[in-house]
Motif scaffolding. Structure first.
Motif, PDB file in Angstrom:
ATOM      1  N   GLY A 101       0.626  -1.229  -0.037  1.00 28.15           N
ATOM      2  CA  GLY A 101      -0.451   0.274   0.039  1.00 28.15           C
ATOM      3  C   GLY A 101       1.015   1.886   0.126  1.00 28.15           C
ATOM      4  O   GLY A 101       0.328   2.594  -0.139  1.00 28.15           O
ATOM      5  N   ARG A 102       2.321   1.165  -0.228  1.00 27.28           N
ATOM      6  CA  ARG A 102       3.154   2.399  -0.212  1.00 27.28           C
ATOM      7  C   ARG A 102       3.174   3.232  -1.854  1.00 27.28           C
ATOM      8  O   ARG A 102       3.040   2.320  -2.668  1.00 27.28           O
ATOM      9  N   VAL A 103       3.203   4.228  -1.836  1.00 30.81           N
ATOM     10  CA  VAL A 103       2.868   4.988  -2.983  1.00 30.81           C
ATOM     11  C   VAL A 103       3.616   4.916  -3.700  1.00 30.81           C
ATOM     12  O   VAL A 103       5.544   5.007  -2.758  1.00 30.81           O
ATOM     13  N   GLN A 104       3.667   4.350  -4.716  1.00 29.54           N
ATOM     14  CA  GLN A 104       4.993   4.867  -5.485  1.00 29.54           C
ATOM     15  C   GLN A 104       5.346   5.477  -7.102  1.00 29.54           C
ATOM     16  O   GLN A 104       3.704   5.514  -7.811  1.00 29.54           O
ATOM     17  N   HIS A 105       5.998   6.363  -7.023  1.00 27.52           N
ATOM     18  CA  HIS A 105       5.727   7.336  -8.420  1.00 27.52           C
ATOM     19  C   HIS A 105       6.979   7.342  -9.997  1.00 27.52           C
ATOM     20  O   HIS A 105       7.633   6.825  -8.861  1.00 27.52           O
ATOM     21  N   ILE A 106       6.249   7.139 -10.716  1.00 32.17           N
ATOM     22  CA  ILE A 106       7.004   6.580 -11.141  1.00 32.17           C
ATOM     23  C   ILE A 106       6.782   7.164 -12.689  1.00 32.17           C
ATOM     24  O   ILE A 106       5.990   7.955 -13.333  1.00 32.17           O
ATOM     25  N   PRO A 107       8.144   8.182 -13.171  1.00 25.92           N
ATOM     26  CA  PRO A 107       8.589   9.147 -14.159  1.00 25.92           C
ATOM     27  C   PRO A 107       8.042   8.560 -15.779  1.00 25.92           C
ATOM     28  O   PRO A 107       8.432   7.047 -16.004  1.00 25.92           O
ATOM     29  N   LEU A 108       6.923   8.749 -16.435  1.00 27.56           N
ATOM     30  CA  LEU A 108       7.222   9.152 -17.952  1.00 27.56           C
ATOM     31  C   LEU A 108       7.596   9.089 -18.613  1.00 27.56           C
ATOM     32  O   LEU A 108       7.154   9.596 -20.200  1.00 27.56           O
ATOM     33  N   LEU A 109       9.028   9.985 -18.085  1.00 24.58           N
ATOM     34  CA  LEU A 109       9.991  10.393 -18.865  1.00 24.58           C
ATOM     35  C   LEU A 109      11.459   9.288 -19.187  1.00 24.58           C
ATOM     36  O   LEU A 109      11.405   9.485 -17.718  1.00 24.58           O
ATOM     37  N   LYS A 110      11.964   9.207 -19.904  1.00 19.07           N
ATOM     38  CA  LYS A 110      12.844   7.763 -19.153  1.00 19.07           C
ATOM     39  C   LYS A 110      14.017   9.100 -19.279  1.00 19.07           C
ATOM     40  O   LYS A 110      14.066  10.309 -20.137  1.00 19.07           O
ATOM     41  N   LYS A 111      14.658   8.286 -18.780  1.00 14.31           N
ATOM     42  CA  LYS A 111      15.926   8.291 -17.996  1.00 14.31           C
ATOM     43  C   LYS A 111      16.120   9.496 -17.134  1.00 14.31           C
ATOM     44  O   LYS A 111      16.587  10.740 -16.621  1.00 14.31           O
ATOM     45  N   ALA A 112      14.452  10.245 -16.353  1.00 15.52           N
ATOM     46  CA  ALA A 112      14.219  11.379 -15.637  1.00 15.52           C
ATOM     47  C   ALA A 112      14.854  11.458 -14.388  1.00 15.52           C
ATOM     48  O   ALA A 112      15.780  12.509 -14.200  1.00 15.52           O
ATOM     49  N   CYS A 113      15.667  10.034 -13.774  1.00 10.21           N
ATOM     50  CA  CYS A 113      16.453   9.762 -12.828  1.00 10.21           C
ATOM     51  C   CYS A 113      17.732  10.749 -13.181  1.00 10.21           C
ATOM     52  O   CYS A 113      18.192  11.444 -12.093  1.00 10.21           O
ATOM     53  N   VAL A 114      18.175  10.067 -13.878  1.00  8.91           N
ATOM     54  CA  VAL A 114      19.466  10.673 -14.634  1.00  8.91           C
ATOM     55  C   VAL A 114      19.795  11.940 -15.197  1.00  8.91           C
ATOM     56  O   VAL A 114      20.617  12.209 -14.491  1.00  8.91           O
ATOM     57  N   THR A 115      18.571  12.284 -15.171  1.00 11.02           N
ATOM     58  CA  THR A 115      18.900  13.967 -16.140  1.00 11.02           C
ATOM     59  C   THR A 115      18.287  15.257 -14.841  1.00 11.02           C
ATOM     60  O   THR A 115      19.194  15.698 -15.160  1.00 11.02           O
ATOM     61  N   TYR A 116      17.374  14.969 -14.596  1.00 12.89           N
ATOM     62  CA  TYR A 116      17.063  15.520 -12.689  1.00 12.89           C
ATOM     63  C   TYR A 116      17.210  14.837 -11.960  1.00 12.89           C
ATOM     64  O   TYR A 116      16.149  13.964 -11.972  1.00 12.89           O
ATOM     65  N   PRO A 117      18.447  14.658 -11.211  1.00 13.34           N
ATOM     66  CA  PRO A 117      18.643  13.098 -10.369  1.00 13.34           C
ATOM     67  C   PRO A 117      17.707  14.035  -8.754  1.00 13.34           C
ATOM     68  O   PRO A 117      17.497  13.328  -8.183  1.00 13.34           O
ATOM     69  N   LEU A 118      17.174  15.270  -8.994  1.00 12.61           N
ATOM     70  CA  LEU A 118      16.639  16.401  -7.685  1.00 12.61           C
ATOM     71  C   LEU A 118      15.269  15.470  -7.325  1.00 12.61           C
ATOM     72  O   LEU A 118      15.008  16.012  -5.955  1.00 12.61           O
ATOM     73  N   ILE A 119      15.137  14.869  -8.814  1.00 14.03           N
ATOM     74  CA  ILE A 119      13.265  14.333  -8.354  1.00 14.03           C
ATOM     75  C   ILE A 119      13.357  13.041  -7.842  1.00 14.03           C
ATOM     76  O   ILE A 119      12.587  12.733  -6.456  1.00 14.03           O
ATOM     77  N   LEU A 120      14.585  13.038  -7.188  1.00 17.56           N
ATOM     78  CA  LEU A 120      14.373  11.803  -6.348  1.00 17.56           C
ATOM     79  C   LEU A 120      14.513  11.859  -4.625  1.00 17.56           C
ATOM     80  O   LEU A 120      13.972  11.168  -3.621  1.00 17.56           O
ATOM     81  N   ASP A 121      14.707  13.188  -4.720  1.00 16.96           N
ATOM     82  CA  ASP A 121      15.125  13.389  -2.897  1.00 16.96           C
ATOM     83  C   ASP A 121      13.355  13.668  -2.676  1.00 16.96           C
ATOM     84  O   ASP A 121      12.815  13.967  -1.236  1.00 16.96           O
ATOM     85  N   GLY A 122      12.021  13.799  -3.604  1.00 19.00           N
ATOM     86  CA  GLY A 122      11.209  14.665  -3.484  1.00 19.00           C
ATOM     87  C   GLY A 122      10.089  13.095  -3.675  1.00 19.00           C
ATOM     88  O   GLY A 122       8.679  13.577  -3.197  1.00 19.00           O
ATOM     89  N   LEU A 123      10.529  12.003  -4.362  1.00 19.24           N
ATOM     90  CA  LEU A 123       9.762  10.900  -4.825  1.00 19.24           C
ATOM     91  C   LEU A 123       9.883   9.955  -4.352  1.00 19.24           C
ATOM     92  O   LEU A 123      10.748   9.619  -3.454  1.00 19.24           O
ATOM     93  N   ASP A 124       8.536   9.016  -4.220  1.00 18.72           N
ATOM     94  CA  ASP A 124       9.254   7.458  -3.953  1.00 18.72           C
ATOM     95  C   ASP A 124       8.989   6.744  -5.077  1.00 18.72           C
ATOM     96  O   ASP A 124       8.349   6.252  -5.575  1.00 18.72           O
TER      97      ASP A 124
END
Length: 199
Positions: A101-124
Motif C-alpha cells: 500500500g505504499r505510494v510509488q511515483h513512476i516518471p513517464l520521461l525516459k532517464k528522468a532520474c538521470v537527467t533530473y536527479p533532484l526529483i528523487l529527493d522528493g519522490l518515492d
C-alpha cells in the motif's frame, strides 16, 4: 455559487516532459480534472484510468491528482497550483501503490532520474526505474561516510580528554614525587648504608 476563476489575456503555458524527450505544451488555465485528462490523452503514456501527476525539475510534487479528487474540483484551476513562469517545465508521473500500500511515483520521461536527479529527493521512485537504484546507493554511501567521520571525530575528542601531561607523567605521579614519595626514597637509601638517623 462559487466565483468564476479569473482568466488573464496573457496566457501562460507549461512544458510537460514525457516519453523519449517529448514535450507537451499545454495551457493550465482550466480546471484540474480537464487539465489532467488532456495530458493523459495527449501524452498517450498510460491508461485513461491511471492516476497521473506532475513534478517540477527540483523534485517538488504538485499534488494535482489529490486535488482533482476533491468535491469542488471543477472550480479549482490548475494554474493556481503551478508556476506562473511561462514555459515552466514539469515531468509527467504515474502514481501506483505496491503490495504493502505504499505510494510509488513512476516518471513517464525516459532517464528522468538521470537527467533530473533532484526529483528523487522528493519522490518515492521504485528501484527498478533507471537511475533510481544508483542514486539510492549513492545516498546510502554518503550517509555511511558521514557516520564514520562523526565516529572518528568523537573518538579523537575522547583521546584528547584522556591524554597525560607532557613528559608522560600524570599530575598525581608528579605530586607524589615532590612530597611523600621523595622522603621514602631517602630513608630507604640511609637504611641500606647502615646509617640510622634519630630525630
Amino acid at each position: 455559487m462559487a466565483p468564476s476563476p479569473t482568466i488573464t489575456n496573457d496566457l501562460t503555458f507549461i512544458r510537460v516532459l514525457y516519453g523519449d524527450n517529448e514535450v507537451l505544451l499545454t495551457n493550465p488555465e482550466c480546471n484540474i480534472k480537464c487539465f489532467l485528462d488532456f495530458i493523459r490523452i495527449s501524452a498517450n503514456q498510460c491508461l485513461l484510468t491511471d492516476t497521473i501527476d506532475l513534478v517540477d525539475t527540483r523534485g517538488r510534487l504538485q499534488n494535482l491528482a489529490e486535488i482533482s479528487e476533491g468535491a469542488a474540483v471543477t472550480t479549482v484551476y490548475a494554474n493556481t497550483h503551478l508556476s506562473s513562469t511561462n514555459r515552466a517545465e514539469y515531468i509527467l508521473l504515474k502514481i501506483e501503490y505496491d503490495e504493502e500500500g505504499r505510494v510509488q511515483h513512476i516518471p513517464l520521461l525516459k532517464k528522468a532520474c538521470v537527467t533530473y536527479p533532484l526529483i528523487l529527493d522528493g519522490l518515492d521512485v521504485p528501484s527498478w526505474v533507471e537511475g533510481a537504484a544508483q542514486r539510492s546507493s549513492s545516498r546510502k554511501l554518503n550517509r555511511l561516510k558521514l557516520a564514520t567521520k562523526l565516529s572518528m571525530s568523537v573518538s579523537h575528542e575522547n583521546k584528547q580528554r584522556g591524554k597525560t601531561p607532557k613528559g608522560g607523567r600524570t599530575q598525581r605521579q608528579t605530586s607524589e614525587s615532590s612530597t611523600g614519595g621523595g622522603g621514602r626514597s631517602r630513608t630507604d637509601k640511609n637504611r641500606r648504608s647502615g646509617v640510622i638517623t634519630v630525630k
